[in-house]
Design an enzyme around this catalytic site. Structure first.
Site, PDB file in Angstrom:
ATOM      1  N   CYS A   1       8.627 -11.705   7.273  1.00 57.60           N
ATOM      2  CA  CYS A   1      10.102 -11.342   6.823  1.00 57.60           C
ATOM      3  C   CYS A   1       9.657 -10.345   5.585  1.00 57.60           C
ATOM      4  O   CYS A   1       8.667 -10.402   5.027  1.00 57.60           O
ATOM      5  CB  CYS A   1      10.333 -12.703   5.999  1.00 57.60           C
ATOM      6  SG  CYS A   1      11.936 -12.647   4.959  1.00 57.60           S
TER       7      CYS A   1
ATOM      8  N   CYS B   1      12.375 -13.650  -1.586  1.00 62.37           N
ATOM      9  CA  CYS B   1      12.784 -14.711  -2.175  1.00 62.37           C
ATOM     10  C   CYS B   1      11.879 -15.435  -2.836  1.00 62.37           C
ATOM     11  O   CYS B   1      10.724 -15.681  -2.382  1.00 62.37           O
ATOM     12  CB  CYS B   1      13.499 -15.692  -1.016  1.00 62.37           C
ATOM     13  SG  CYS B   1      14.567 -14.780  -0.046  1.00 62.37           S
TER      14      CYS B   1
ATOM     15  N   CYS C   1      10.257 -18.696  -1.525  1.00 63.18           N
ATOM     16  CA  CYS C   1       9.775 -19.106  -0.185  1.00 63.18           C
ATOM     17  C   CYS C   1       8.227 -18.530   0.248  1.00 63.18           C
ATOM     18  O   CYS C   1       7.958 -17.488  -0.299  1.00 63.18           O
ATOM     19  CB  CYS C   1      10.671 -18.158   0.512  1.00 63.18           C
ATOM     20  SG  CYS C   1      10.445 -18.266   2.368  1.00 63.18           S
TER      21      CYS C   1
ATOM     22  N   CYS D   1      18.789 -27.998  14.147  1.00 62.73           N
ATOM     23  CA  CYS D   1      18.998 -26.695  13.418  1.00 62.73           C
ATOM     24  C   CYS D   1      17.685 -25.727  13.708  1.00 62.73           C
ATOM     25  O   CYS D   1      16.541 -26.040  13.827  1.00 62.73           O
ATOM     26  CB  CYS D   1      18.594 -26.781  11.950  1.00 62.73           C
ATOM     27  SG  CYS D   1      19.909 -28.153  11.211  1.00 62.73           S
TER      28      CYS D   1
ATOM     29  N   CYS E   1      22.836 -25.999  15.264  1.00 60.64           N
ATOM     30  CA  CYS E   1      23.086 -25.191  14.062  1.00 60.64           C
ATOM     31  C   CYS E   1      22.092 -24.184  13.869  1.00 60.64           C
ATOM     32  O   CYS E   1      20.847 -24.461  14.459  1.00 60.64           O
ATOM     33  CB  CYS E   1      22.948 -26.066  12.467  1.00 60.64           C
ATOM     34  SG  CYS E   1      23.056 -25.120  11.133  1.00 60.64           S
TER      35      CYS E   1
ATOM     36  N   CYS F   1      27.918 -23.722   7.164  1.00 61.76           N
ATOM     37  CA  CYS F   1      26.732 -24.869   6.591  1.00 61.76           C
ATOM     38  C   CYS F   1      26.226 -23.824   5.235  1.00 61.76           C
ATOM     39  O   CYS F   1      25.644 -22.891   5.688  1.00 61.76           O
ATOM     40  CB  CYS F   1      25.792 -25.123   7.172  1.00 61.76           C
ATOM     41  SG  CYS F   1      24.377 -26.229   6.497  1.00 61.76           S
TER      42      CYS F   1
ATOM     43  N   ARG G   1      24.212 -33.088   2.085  1.00 62.14           N
ATOM     44  CA  ARG G   1      22.700 -33.485   2.658  1.00 62.14           C
ATOM     45  C   ARG G   1      21.645 -33.380   1.719  1.00 62.14           C
ATOM     46  O   ARG G   1      21.770 -32.138   0.854  1.00 62.14           O
ATOM     47  CB  ARG G   1      22.651 -32.444   3.893  1.00 62.14           C
ATOM     48  CG  ARG G   1      21.362 -32.951   4.627  1.00 62.14           C
ATOM     49  CD  ARG G   1      20.948 -31.932   5.742  1.00 62.14           C
ATOM     50  NE  ARG G   1      22.129 -31.556   6.455  1.00 62.14           N
ATOM     51  CZ  ARG G   1      22.651 -30.564   6.912  1.00 62.14           C
ATOM     52  NH1 ARG G   1      21.846 -29.292   6.513  1.00 62.14           N
ATOM     53  NH2 ARG G   1      23.637 -29.972   7.507  1.00 62.14           N
TER      54      ARG G   1
END
Length: 321
Positions: free
Chosen positions: A63, A67, A70, A106, A139, A199, A269
């Site tokens: 990546c 962030c 993360c 997911c 998802c 979502c 959730r």
């Protein structure tokens, strides 16, 4: 102090942002009383049902995004790295989900967004999963996508797409600089336009203000997210926010209750970080939330499945299959 919030929300489906902030910040309003108001709303729309979700980390650590929360970001020197896993591994996860009464599976990929080859890989796999497990909701969480990719996902049978706003628009640049808040909103809107259930959720505990938290809840109301995962920062050493410890279990309960009152009809959730931040108050969170992740998260562990099933049973709740 008599609140009567639930009665108003059920009749009018509304609180103003100013009212919500005043309630959230008012220390004279007992958190348990606020939670009870949220429970009345949750019970009205969802009864005693609890939805179960499971994550597969299908691609990890590759990546270029920065962030601050993360452990897979470009800033992390040591991280778990692997390319998109084989189709059989994704299909095996779907079988595990079915065997464990989990309604939503997911499939998550690290990175800014998927290549067309990766989209084809996911779509082919989802088509196969749907043949064997037609009841299982799929998802996808693949990052920023293009219009033609969204169309392919819909055609393959993807039911839902997760792309979290994560924080407020005001605080966004403190969390990440390699993409914009608008990029995230546009991705959610693209999925809605392609008839994929949106979502989108948040991460609390990254140094945001209470006003930011209220703004997050209303932003998700504005984009009409069907499912709202509320994550609580699980600090990872080496990340920008790795040294923060700003949440208490009662603060987390207050946040969840607020999100239920602002988004009364939505799937709320409790997600990443619930074990380390809610601690022994996890059962209370389900008085406002109606959905949880079962098992591990992306690169942090969850509690054993058996504990989640026992938690639901002890509350007198039941799994929504």
């Amino acid at each position: 102090m008599k609140l009567n919030l639930a009665e108003r929300v059920l009749k009018e489906n509304t609180l103003t942002k100013e009212e919500a902030l005043a309630i959230f910040e008012n220390s004279d309003i007992d958190t348990f009383e606020l939670l009870n108001e949220a429970y009345i709303v949750r019970k009205h729309y969802y009864g005693r049902k609890v939805k179960l979700n499971m994550i597969l980390n299908a691609k990890s650590g590759i990546c270029a995004e920065d962030c601050g929360y993360c452990g897979q970001s470009i800033k992390m020197k040591e991280k778990q790295r692997y390319a998109l896993v084989e189709q059989n591994q994704i299909k095996a996860g779907a079988q595990v989900a079915t065997d464990n009464q989990i309604g939503t599976y997911c499939i998550v990929m690290s990175g800014r967004g998927p290549s067309n080859k990766e989209i084809d890989h996911i779509c082919e796999t989802v088509e196969e999963i749907k043949k064997v497990h037609p009841q299982l909701k799929i998802c996808a969480c693949l990052g920023l996508t293009e219009e033609d990719q969204a169309k392919k996902l819909k055609e393959a049978g993807v039911d839902r797409y997760n792309h979290n706003l994560n924080t407020s628009e005001r605080y966004h640049e403190e969390v990440v600089t390699t993409h914009t808040y608008e990029d995230r909103v546009n991705t959610v809107e693209m999925m809605k336009a392609n008839h994929i259930s949106p979502c989108s959720g948040v991460i609390c505990g990254m140094g945001e203000t209470e006003k930011d938290i209220v703004d997050m809840a209303f932003a998700l109301k504005d984009i009409d997210a069907d499912s709202i995962p509320i994550n609580f920062l699980h600090p990872i050493k080496g990340t920008k926010f790795g040294g923060l410890d700003l949440l208490s279990p009662m603060k987390c309960i207050r946040i969840i209750a607020l999100f239920r009152l602002i988004n009364p009809t939505k799937e709320i959730r409790i997600a990443g970080g619930r074990e380390v931040n809610l601690r022994s108050l996890q059962p209370l969170a389900l008085k406002a939330a109606n959905s949880i992740f079962v098992g591990d998260y992306l690169i942090t562990g969850g509690q054993p499945n058996e504990e989640d099933y026992r938690l639901i049973e002890d509350l007198g709740f039941e799994i929504d299959k």
